[in-house]
Design a protein around this motif. Structure first.
Motif, mmCIF file in Angstrom:
data_model
loop_
_atom_site.group_PDB
_atom_site.id
_atom_site.type_symbol
_atom_site.label_atom_id
_atom_site.label_comp_id
_atom_site.label_asym_id
_atom_site.label_seq_id
_atom_site.Cartn_x
_atom_site.Cartn_y
_atom_site.Cartn_z
ATOM 1 N N ASP A 177 -61.066 -67.306 -3.430
ATOM 2 C CA ASP A 177 -61.490 -68.608 -3.944
ATOM 3 C C ASP A 177 -60.220 -69.422 -4.184
ATOM 4 O OD1 ASP A 177 -62.105 -70.770 -5.483
ATOM 5 O OD2 ASP A 177 -63.348 -69.674 -6.925
ATOM 6 N N PRO A 178 -60.019 -70.497 -3.400
ATOM 7 C CA PRO A 178 -58.745 -71.230 -3.463
ATOM 8 C C PRO A 178 -58.450 -71.826 -4.842
ATOM 9 C CG PRO A 178 -60.374 -72.447 -2.174
ATOM 10 C CD PRO A 178 -60.954 -71.086 -2.431
ATOM 11 N N ASP A 179 -59.449 -71.857 -5.707
ATOM 12 C CA ASP A 179 -59.264 -72.483 -7.016
ATOM 13 C C ASP A 179 -58.751 -71.509 -8.087
ATOM 14 O OD1 ASP A 179 -59.341 -74.959 -8.230
ATOM 15 O OD2 ASP A 179 -61.234 -74.497 -9.247
ATOM 16 N N THR A 180 -58.718 -70.200 -7.779
ATOM 17 C CA THR A 180 -58.405 -69.230 -8.838
ATOM 18 C C THR A 180 -56.908 -68.959 -8.952
ATOM 19 O OG1 THR A 180 -58.798 -67.486 -7.251
ATOM 20 C CG2 THR A 180 -60.568 -67.946 -8.828
ATOM 21 N N PHE A 181 -56.145 -69.994 -9.210
ATOM 22 C CA PHE A 181 -54.727 -69.791 -9.513
ATOM 23 C C PHE A 181 -54.428 -70.500 -10.830
ATOM 24 C CE2 PHE A 181 -55.045 -73.772 -7.275
ATOM 25 C CZ PHE A 181 -54.126 -74.614 -7.890
ATOM 26 N N ASN B 237 -53.366 -73.972 0.939
ATOM 27 C CA ASN B 237 -54.440 -73.969 -0.064
ATOM 28 C C ASN B 237 -54.725 -75.398 -0.559
ATOM 29 O OD1 ASN B 237 -55.728 -73.987 -2.631
ATOM 30 N ND2 ASN B 237 -55.309 -71.790 -2.826
ATOM 31 N N PRO B 238 -55.941 -75.908 -0.262
ATOM 32 C CA PRO B 238 -56.222 -77.321 -0.580
ATOM 33 C C PRO B 238 -56.173 -77.616 -2.078
ATOM 34 C CG PRO B 238 -58.240 -76.165 0.098
ATOM 35 C CD PRO B 238 -57.098 -75.223 0.354
ATOM 36 N N ARG B 239 -56.587 -76.656 -2.918
ATOM 37 C CA ARG B 239 -56.562 -76.885 -4.368
ATOM 38 C C ARG B 239 -55.116 -76.923 -4.880
ATOM 39 N NH1 ARG B 239 -61.659 -76.972 -3.739
ATOM 40 N NH2 ARG B 239 -61.052 -79.104 -3.265
ATOM 41 N N VAL B 240 -54.262 -76.067 -4.316
ATOM 42 C CA VAL B 240 -52.852 -76.080 -4.712
ATOM 43 C C VAL B 240 -52.223 -77.408 -4.305
ATOM 44 C CG1 VAL B 240 -50.584 -75.003 -4.370
ATOM 45 C CG2 VAL B 240 -52.616 -73.560 -4.620
ATOM 46 N N ARG B 241 -52.575 -77.884 -3.127
ATOM 47 C CA ARG B 241 -52.008 -79.162 -2.643
ATOM 48 C C ARG B 241 -52.408 -80.311 -3.571
ATOM 49 N NH1 ARG B 241 -50.579 -78.903 3.272
ATOM 50 N NH2 ARG B 241 -50.861 -81.158 3.248
ATOM 51 N N PHE C 184 -56.880 -62.429 -11.017
ATOM 52 C CA PHE C 184 -56.365 -63.083 -12.223
ATOM 53 C C PHE C 184 -54.854 -63.325 -12.146
ATOM 54 C CE2 PHE C 184 -60.048 -60.523 -13.243
ATOM 55 C CZ PHE C 184 -60.867 -61.471 -13.836
ATOM 56 N N ALA C 185 -54.264 -62.994 -11.002
ATOM 57 C CA ALA C 185 -52.807 -62.852 -10.967
ATOM 58 C C ALA C 185 -52.050 -63.977 -10.275
ATOM 59 C CB ALA C 185 -52.450 -61.526 -10.287
ATOM 60 N N ALA C 186 -52.755 -64.834 -9.525
ATOM 61 C CA ALA C 186 -52.033 -65.859 -8.767
ATOM 62 C C ALA C 186 -51.765 -67.081 -9.628
ATOM 63 C CB ALA C 186 -52.841 -66.252 -7.535
ATOM 64 N N GLY C 187 -50.645 -67.722 -9.352
ATOM 65 C CA GLY C 187 -50.320 -68.948 -10.068
ATOM 66 C C GLY C 187 -49.359 -69.794 -9.261
ATOM 67 N N VAL C 188 -49.200 -71.014 -9.679
ATOM 68 C CA VAL C 188 -48.189 -71.887 -9.079
ATOM 69 C C VAL C 188 -47.434 -72.565 -10.206
ATOM 70 C CG1 VAL C 188 -47.711 -73.836 -7.560
ATOM 71 C CG2 VAL C 188 -49.617 -72.292 -7.031
ATOM 72 N N GLU C 189 -46.156 -72.193 -10.350
ATOM 73 C CA GLU C 189 -45.339 -72.887 -11.344
ATOM 74 C C GLU C 189 -44.643 -74.067 -10.680
ATOM 75 O OE1 GLU C 189 -42.732 -70.633 -13.934
ATOM 76 O OE2 GLU C 189 -41.682 -72.453 -14.583
ATOM 77 N N LEU C 190 -44.682 -75.196 -11.368
ATOM 78 C CA LEU C 190 -43.893 -76.361 -10.972
ATOM 79 C C LEU C 190 -42.763 -76.460 -11.978
ATOM 80 C CD1 LEU C 190 -46.841 -78.903 -10.458
ATOM 81 C CD2 LEU C 190 -45.845 -77.317 -8.787
ATOM 82 N N VAL D 74 -42.931 -64.024 -5.208
ATOM 83 C CA VAL D 74 -42.953 -65.470 -4.959
ATOM 84 C C VAL D 74 -43.091 -65.784 -3.468
ATOM 85 C CG1 VAL D 74 -41.553 -67.585 -5.081
ATOM 86 C CG2 VAL D 74 -41.633 -66.040 -7.047
ATOM 87 N N GLY D 75 -44.075 -66.608 -3.118
ATOM 88 C CA GLY D 75 -44.244 -67.065 -1.738
ATOM 89 C C GLY D 75 -45.604 -67.728 -1.562
ATOM 90 N N ALA D 76 -45.695 -68.667 -0.615
ATOM 91 C CA ALA D 76 -46.948 -69.406 -0.403
ATOM 92 C C ALA D 76 -48.086 -68.478 0.008
ATOM 93 C CB ALA D 76 -46.747 -70.481 0.668
ATOM 94 N N GLU D 77 -47.738 -67.332 0.630
ATOM 95 C CA GLU D 77 -48.806 -66.436 1.103
ATOM 96 C C GLU D 77 -49.706 -65.960 -0.043
ATOM 97 O OE1 GLU D 77 -45.533 -65.881 1.140
ATOM 98 O OE2 GLU D 77 -44.990 -63.762 0.877
ATOM 99 N N TYR D 78 -49.156 -65.900 -1.272
ATOM 100 C CA TYR D 78 -49.949 -65.385 -2.393
ATOM 101 C C TYR D 78 -51.046 -66.351 -2.828
ATOM 102 C CZ TYR D 78 -46.267 -61.930 -2.559
ATOM 103 O OH TYR D 78 -45.392 -60.937 -2.213
ATOM 104 N N VAL D 79 -50.873 -67.644 -2.543
ATOM 105 C CA VAL D 79 -51.957 -68.568 -2.896
ATOM 106 C C VAL D 79 -52.771 -68.980 -1.678
ATOM 107 C CG1 VAL D 79 -50.985 -69.442 -5.038
ATOM 108 C CG2 VAL D 79 -50.377 -70.560 -2.885
#
Ligand code: GDP
Ligand code: PGA
Ligand code: MN
Ligand code: MN
Length: 611
Positions: free
Chosen positions: A167-171, A15-19, A135-141, A157-162
């Protein structure tokens, strides 16, 4: 500097936005290493945490952790909802401008991960396929390994969820930096901690804690605070601090689903994990869906309110959990379950855990036992009776470990809701159960939910600490708008759920005993409520709702004094009239409270005056 692109390529995170987000925060916090994690990494991370002394073994597949001794609970004063719109200011959300909070948090987090690993935790707060998945995806650092282990138990938990996002931006961007815990001035005027949800930017910035309630950002900050805001901003759903359970009447085949909110430490987990009382025989089965969060929406196909638990695990209070009160909880933390205990007492020789109420008496042989601060019990001053376990000590286990979890607990369709209940710790006035059929009156009842003030000095006698719908610590926007949103969402349903207020905590003022035995017996009140909704019983009208008559309640095999039963099935009109004054003052704090709520308040007050 870590080569972020290389790490993300190796992890296969596309996911480019996550990166971009990971690279952006790595440049600020400057970790030595970055690691993208998934549930499959659990066993390795547990071993690493054991090797590093962050966890200690507590039986086969069970582990123990201590958090810093000034970091053992959620901090409501340091928790802030920030947005770009001053109209979002409410009474309880500690609103601040996003433009003020974001730079402040960036400064605190700058360089804070030097020497540490930044774990990237892509997660989903919903069963996959849920209508609320957008509304459910997220990335915690996070910079803390035990936070990763808890997140793996509490969310998917896993990269597949994002990587699968339409829409790659909706996390949700959720950044957790622990900070230097011994030097944060917790609870002093110079407190450095900040737990901020920038709700209209879907960004969570938490600095200064590694305790679950502040650090598991998927759960509290996203699952409740952010989702509360998203549900309103999208106009589509409610996110509430609710448990969710199913009751199956095996004789009639009927299934009921009940959800509801009690303030933290008031019995949600215990109720959702309850079992049918043995005395009711084999007729009823209670199924667990969730114990702390429910997201609710109306399904246009059948016009009913639906609910689901966005979590993947249980973060339960340990205190008083035992074979009698909650055998289900004990079964869900058995050897092999992968459960993690936090801040209970621990024996570093026998590798056992203990908490107040686990057994009647603490272990007799003190050898090896340490309290939640890590101090040896055997070296305590004589007469030191402070608890071995922190009162907010917890166990963390996945939903699949809960023996009565419903077969369809991951069904993305959710379940239709029959009843919405509210309850708190109130030692008088609130009866066992009172049912409310009117939507505005139900919402009004939720808004005036309260529990006794914990410190006598802080409270007025008989006055509650109000906790609207049990959302006081998670309220994300103004309470008036919140009430209107509730009326709108539930008002869309063509089949209305029944509302009710329950109370398991009335006490005899003489000797302080609980008038109602509580725990699994609580099912009896819920059965009556479901039967009332179905028209099988009629109850007794009072100014504050419909109460069960004694013969309508399933009381077979229940041990209770008639005098206690009489009190918990009665309305104390005088005390209720006094309460109405407190309620009025409470509601007046809220701007733009819908007129329907004021009408409900006046109706109840009038009925009490006429009584
Ligand atoms: P939650 O934080 O709302 O999930 O609450 P828990 O279910 O974890 O319960 C908090 C505390 O209240 C625990 O110490 C429980 O043992 C206690 N508790 C829960 N249900 C009952 C009940 O029905 N009666 C009494 N007396 N105590 C209860
Ligand atoms: P609780 O959940 O409601 O079971 O205490 C955790 C929390 O609210 O922090
Ligand atoms: Mn909670
Ligand atoms: Mn709980």
């Amino acid at each position: 500097m870590v080569d972020v692109e290389k790490v993300l390529d190796e992890a296969g995170l596309k996911n480019p936005r996550v990166r971009e987000y990971v690279a952006h925060w790595a440049a600020i916090t400057e970790p030595d290493r970055i690691e993208v994690v998934s549930a499959a990494d659990d066993a390795r991370l547990v071993q690493e945490a054991l090797d590093a002394g962050e966890l200690q073994p507590a039986g086969e597949g069970l582990d123990y952790s201590r958090s810093y001794h000034k970091d053992t609970a959620r901090s409501e004063e340091r928790t802030i909802v920030a947005t770009n719109n001053p109209q979002d200011r409410g009474v309880y959300n500690n609103w601040r401008p996003a433009s003020e909070m974001k730079p402040m948090l960036v400064e605190r987090m700058r360089g804070a991960s030097r020497g540490k690993t930044m774990y990237v935790i892509p997660y989903l707060m919903a069963p996959p396929g849920s209508p609320l998945e957008p509304f459910a995806a997220g990335v915690e650092l996070t910079d803390t390994r035990t936070v990763v282990l808890h997140m793996i138990r509490m969310s998917r938990v896993g990269a597949e969820y994002v990587d699968a996002l339409a829409d790659p931006d909706t996390f949700v961007r959720a950044v957790h930096v622990t900070g230097d815990l011994p030097n944060l001035g917790q609870g002093t005027p110079d407190d450095q901690r900040y737990f901020v949800t920038v709700a209209d930017e879907r960004t969570i910035l938490h600095y200064g804690s590694s305790y679950g309630g502040n650090a598991l950002l998927g759960k509290i900050a996203h699952g409740l605070r952010q989702a509360c805001y998203d549900g309103w901003a999208s106009g589509g759903f409610l996110a509430e601090q609710f448990m969710l359970l199913g009751i199956i009447d095996k004789e009639t085949g009927k299934r009921y689903h009940v959800c509801g909110g009690f303030p933290s430490a008031s019995g949600k987990t215990n109720l959702a994990m309850t079992l049918a009382p043995d005395a009711l025989g084999d007729r009823y089965r209670v199924e667990f869906y969730g114990d702390d969060i429910a997201w609710l929406w109306v399904n246009p196909d059948d016009g009913r309110v639906y609910g689901m638990n966005p979590e993947f695990g249980v973060f339960g209070v340990a205190k008083d959990t035992n074979e009698l009160t909650n055998p289900t909880a004990l079964d869900s933390i058995q050897p092999g379950s992968g459960a993690i205990f936090t801040n209970v007492a621990y024996n570093d020789q026998t590798e056992e855990v203990w908490w107040e109420g686990k057994t009647k008496e603490p272990p007799a042989d003190l050898t090896g036992w340490r309290d939640w601060k890590g101090e040896l019990i055997s070296e305590r001053e004589p007469g030191d009776t402070s608890p071995w376990a922190h009162p907010n000590s917890r166990f963390t286990t996945t939903l699949a470990n809960v023996p009565n979890v419903a077969a369809n607990f991951e069904d993305p369709a959710g379940v239709p809701i029959d009843a919405i209940i509210f309850g708190g710790r109130t030692s008088d006035r609130e009866p066992l159960v009172r049912a409310i059929r009117d939507l505005a009156e139900g919402v009004y009842d939720g808004l005036t939910l309260g529990a006794e003030a914990t410190f006598a000095a802080e409270g007025v006698d008989g006055q509650l600490r109000y906790d609207p719908m049990s959302m006081r610590p998670f309220m994300a926007y103004s309470e008036g708008e919140y009430a209107a949103h509730w009326l709108r969402i539930i008002g869309q349903a063509t089949e209305q759920p029944i509302f009710a207020h329950v109370n398991w905590f009335q006490r005899d003022p003489e000797d302080g005993h609980f008038r109602w035995p509580g725990y699994r017996e609580n099912l009896r009140a819920l059965l009556w409520l479901c039967e009332l909704k179905d028209g099988l019983v009629t109850g007794r009208e009072t100014p504050v709702g419909v109460l069960p008559t004694q013969d309508e309640l399933h009381l077979d095999g229940l041990e209770i004094d008639q005098a206690d039963l009489d009190v918990i099935l009665t309305i104390d009109t005088e005390r209720w009239r006094q309460e109405m004054g407190f309620r009025e003052a409470h509601l007046k704090q809220f701007d733009n409270l819908p007129e329907e709520i004021w009408e409900a308040h006046r109706r109840v007050a009038q009925a009490l005056d006429d009584d």
